[in-house]
Structures are given as C-alpha cells and as structure tokens.
Design a protein around this motif. Structure first.
Motif, PDB file in Angstrom:
ATOM      1  N   UNK A   9       0.830  -1.208   0.000  1.00  0.00           N
ATOM      2  CA  UNK A   9       0.000   0.000   0.000  1.00  0.00           C
ATOM      3  C   UNK A   9       0.866   1.260   0.000  1.00  0.00           C
ATOM      4  N   UNK A  10       1.943   1.245   0.750  1.00  0.00           N
ATOM      5  CA  UNK A  10       2.848   2.393   0.808  1.00  0.00           C
ATOM      6  C   UNK A  10       3.495   2.653  -0.550  1.00  0.00           C
ATOM      7  N   UNK A  11       3.852   1.563  -1.233  1.00  0.00           N
ATOM      8  CA  UNK A  11       4.457   1.679  -2.560  1.00  0.00           C
ATOM      9  C   UNK A  11       3.453   2.246  -3.552  1.00  0.00           C
ATOM     10  N   UNK A  12       2.230   1.740  -3.499  1.00  0.00           N
ATOM     11  CA  UNK A  12       1.193   2.190  -4.433  1.00  0.00           C
ATOM     12  C   UNK A  12       0.865   3.665  -4.235  1.00  0.00           C
ATOM     13  N   UNK A  13       0.766   4.099  -2.995  1.00  0.00           N
ATOM     14  CA  UNK A  13       0.446   5.511  -2.741  1.00  0.00           C
ATOM     15  C   UNK A  13       1.606   6.422  -3.142  1.00  0.00           C
ATOM     16  N   UNK A  14       2.834   5.934  -3.006  1.00  0.00           N
ATOM     17  CA  UNK A  14       3.991   6.721  -3.453  1.00  0.00           C
ATOM     18  C   UNK A  14       3.986   6.871  -4.973  1.00  0.00           C
ATOM     19  N   UNK A  15       3.672   5.789  -5.683  1.00  0.00           N
ATOM     20  CA  UNK A  15       3.588   5.848  -7.145  1.00  0.00           C
ATOM     21  C   UNK A  15       2.484   6.801  -7.581  1.00  0.00           C
ATOM     22  N   UNK A  16       1.350   6.742  -6.896  1.00  0.00           N
ATOM     23  CA  UNK A  16       0.237   7.629  -7.211  1.00  0.00           C
ATOM     24  C   UNK A  16       0.621   9.091  -6.970  1.00  0.00           C
ATOM     25  N   UNK A  17       1.298   9.349  -5.853  1.00  0.00           N
ATOM     26  CA  UNK A  17       1.708  10.708  -5.549  1.00  0.00           C
ATOM     27  C   UNK A  17       2.693  11.225  -6.600  1.00  0.00           C
ATOM     28  N   UNK A  18       3.586  10.365  -7.071  1.00  0.00           N
ATOM     29  CA  UNK A  18       4.536  10.765  -8.107  1.00  0.00           C
ATOM     30  C   UNK A  18       3.811  11.131  -9.399  1.00  0.00           C
ATOM     31  N   UNK A  19       2.792  10.370  -9.750  1.00  0.00           N
ATOM     32  CA  UNK A  19       2.023  10.653 -10.957  1.00  0.00           C
ATOM     33  C   UNK A  19       1.300  11.989 -10.854  1.00  0.00           C
ATOM     34  N   UNK A  20       0.799  12.303  -9.678  1.00  0.00           N
ATOM     35  CA  UNK A  20       0.060  13.547  -9.481  1.00  0.00           C
ATOM     36  C   UNK A  20       1.002  14.749  -9.462  1.00  0.00           C
ATOM     37  N   UNK A  21       2.144  14.610  -8.788  1.00  0.00           N
ATOM     38  CA  UNK A  21       3.043  15.746  -8.607  1.00  0.00           C
ATOM     39  C   UNK A  21       3.963  16.000  -9.797  1.00  0.00           C
ATOM     40  N   UNK A  22       4.175  15.003 -10.632  1.00  0.00           N
ATOM     41  CA  UNK A  22       5.096  15.180 -11.755  1.00  0.00           C
ATOM     42  C   UNK A  22       4.685  16.332 -12.672  1.00  0.00           C
ATOM     43  N   UNK A  23       3.435  16.384 -13.143  1.00  0.00           N
ATOM     44  CA  UNK A  23       3.075  17.506 -14.024  1.00  0.00           C
ATOM     45  C   UNK A  23       3.110  18.856 -13.321  1.00  0.00           C
ATOM     46  N   UNK A  24       2.966  18.857 -12.002  1.00  0.00           N
ATOM     47  CA  UNK A  24       3.035  20.117 -11.259  1.00  0.00           C
ATOM     48  C   UNK A  24       4.478  20.616 -11.207  1.00  0.00           C
ATOM     49  N   UNK A  25       5.401  19.708 -10.913  1.00  0.00           N
ATOM     50  CA  UNK A  25       6.809  20.104 -10.776  1.00  0.00           C
ATOM     51  C   UNK A  25       7.520  20.256 -12.113  1.00  0.00           C
ATOM     52  N   UNK A  26       7.090  19.495 -13.125  1.00  0.00           N
ATOM     53  CA  UNK A  26       7.815  19.483 -14.387  1.00  0.00           C
ATOM     54  C   UNK A  26       7.021  20.048 -15.564  1.00  0.00           C
ATOM     55  N   UNK A  27       5.838  20.571 -15.286  1.00  0.00           N
ATOM     56  CA  UNK A  27       5.034  21.137 -16.362  1.00  0.00           C
ATOM     57  C   UNK A  27       5.475  22.532 -16.746  1.00  0.00           C
ATOM     58  N   UNK A  28       4.678  23.187 -17.575  1.00  0.00           N
ATOM     59  CA  UNK A  28       5.000  24.531 -18.060  1.00  0.00           C
ATOM     60  C   UNK A  28       4.928  25.568 -16.952  1.00  0.00           C
ATOM     61  N   UNK A  29       4.016  25.370 -16.001  1.00  0.00           N
ATOM     62  CA  UNK A  29       3.845  26.374 -14.944  1.00  0.00           C
ATOM     63  C   UNK A  29       5.133  26.613 -14.154  1.00  0.00           C
ATOM     64  N   UNK A  30       5.837  25.562 -13.698  1.00  0.00           N
ATOM     65  CA  UNK A  30       7.103  25.792 -12.978  1.00  0.00           C
ATOM     66  C   UNK A  30       8.146  26.493 -13.847  1.00  0.00           C
ATOM     67  N   UNK A  31       8.202  26.136 -15.138  1.00  0.00           N
ATOM     68  CA  UNK A  31       9.175  26.780 -16.018  1.00  0.00           C
ATOM     69  C   UNK A  31       8.883  28.273 -16.126  1.00  0.00           C
ATOM     70  N   UNK A  32       7.616  28.613 -16.280  1.00  0.00           N
ATOM     71  CA  UNK A  32       7.248  30.023 -16.370  1.00  0.00           C
ATOM     72  C   UNK A  32       7.522  30.749 -15.060  1.00  0.00           C
TER      73      UNK A  32
END
Length: 240
Positions: free
Chosen positions: A194-217
């Motif tokens: 369960x801990x592994x699954x929630x970590x993978x889910x959190x990575x999927x959610x946070x990736x576009x936030x940290x690596x999307x266009x908004x952070x670059x701008x």
C-alpha cells in the motif's frame, strides 16, 4: 560620476551566488518533524496491511539497495545543482512537495505495520544489518513511502538532466537501482505494498506540477524579477 561601494555587498553577492543551495534548508524542517513523528507514533496507530503483503518473502540481501537510496538521492541533488540548475529546481520542487505531503499524512493519520513480527532473523550479515535497521527505524510513518517516492524523483532528475539524458548506462543503471530500492522496501518488511502504491500515485500527481510549463514560467519570471531588481539597485546607488 562618483562610485559608491555599499557595505555588505560581498555578503549579498555570496548569498546570491549560492541562492539555489539555500533550498537545502528544507531539511531543517523535514528532519525535526520526521524525528518527532518517529518518537511519538510508536504504539497507537492505524495498521497498514494488504493481503499481498503476506505473500511477499523476506529477503535480507535487499538491505543493500535500501541503503543505497541515501547516496542515490544525494547524487541527484548534487549533480543537478552542479550541472543543471533548472533540473535542480524542479527536483527540489518535486521531492519537497512529496515529502511535505508525507509529513502531513503521518501527522494527521498515524500509521504503522506489524509485518516484522512474523520474521525470524538469522545470523547472516544481511539479517544482522536488517536487525540494526529495524532497531533504529520504527515500522511507523509509512505512506506514501518516501523511499519509493524519492527514488522515482532521483531517477527522473538524473535521466532528464541535459548531460545525462542520452547516456544509456545512466538511464538503465538508474532505472535498475530505482526498481531495486522499491522492491527492497517490501522485501525487508519496511513497507506495505500500500505504501508503494500511494507513493507511485503521488509521483504521478506531482510530476506535471513540478515538471510542467507552470514551474518553467515561474522560474523564468523569478529570474527576470531578480535581474530587474539588481538593475534598479545598481542605478539607484549611482550619484551624479
């Protein structure tokens, strides 16, 4: 025209030169908070368990990749800081967001597991290392697994970096190490699936936030703001 030398200029220049390194001050928040949770969440917690956990064997040799995690994350920070400041900033954003979420979850929802109770440690070196690990790292504050999440973050940082993205040895070596660390968390009974699954889910959610266009701008706007601020300061100090 008269040139004026301001007091403290060299100190300000030093701060500006190492401004990105100051982001590591986040650990001054994370470590005391995590230490507090480790000392207070000991017996009264919500039990984390999945049926799949009972089918996963205990394999003590996986303590090796588990401990390699510390160097893995440190290398990701150091390399991106030295060679790719843009990726360094994104790495900090990605990891710090996830680690903060983990701290909040562990604070409002104390959690732990009892899977270690079914394991009988042998006399082998790896069993002894795991025994030492268990004595220092409680089976609490588990999800989302920071070992899993930060391993994903380290892999992303190294394989996205401009100088390393086309290096197959780094790409496949990092991926192998990341997967080994993730497997290690369940094979040495540090975490539930369960801990592994929630970590993978959190990575999927946070990736576009940290690596999307908004952070670059945002980074570009911040750079322009600081540059304009320095120019305004420079011309303000000139007396005619």
């Amino acid at each position: 025209m008269k040139r004026i030398t301001m007091k403290g200029t060299s100190f300000k220049n030093l701060i500006y030169k190492y401004r990105y390194l100051l982001l590591q001050a986040y650990w001054l928040i994370y470590l005391p908070w995590f230490g507090y949770l480790e000392n207070t969440v000991t017996t009264h917690f919500h039990v984390i368990h999945m049926d799949l956990d009972d089918s996963i064997p205990f394999i003590s040799i996986f303590c090796i990749p588990y401990f390699l995690w510390f160097g893995y994350v440190a290398i990701a920070f150091c390399y991106t800081y030295l060679h790719d400041k843009q990726e360094y900033l994104r790495t900090c954003a990605f990891l710090y967001m996830g680690m903060t979420i983990f701290l909040i979850v562990s604070t409002v929802y104390p959690n732990g597991h009892y899977m270690r109770n079914s394991v009988v440690l042998g006399d082998g070196i790896f069993d002894q290392i795991v025994g030492w690990l268990w004595s220092t790292d409680t089976a609490t504050n588990l999800f989302p697994s920071i070992h899993v999440f930060n391993s994903i973050g380290a892999h992303i940082a190294l394989t996205r970096s401009e100088n390393l993205r086309d290096n197959k040895l780094v790409k496949y070596g990092s991926f192998t190490l990341m997967c080994s660390i993730i497997l290690a968390t369940v094979f040495i009974k540090q975490h539930s699936v369960f801990d592994v699954m929630t970590a993978l889910l959190m990575a999927l959610v946070l990736y576009p936030i940290a690596y999307g266009k908004a952070p670059e701008n945002a980074i570009e706007r911040f750079r322009n703001y600081m540059q304009n601020k320095r120019l305004r300061k420079k011309y303000k100090d000139i007396q005619w």
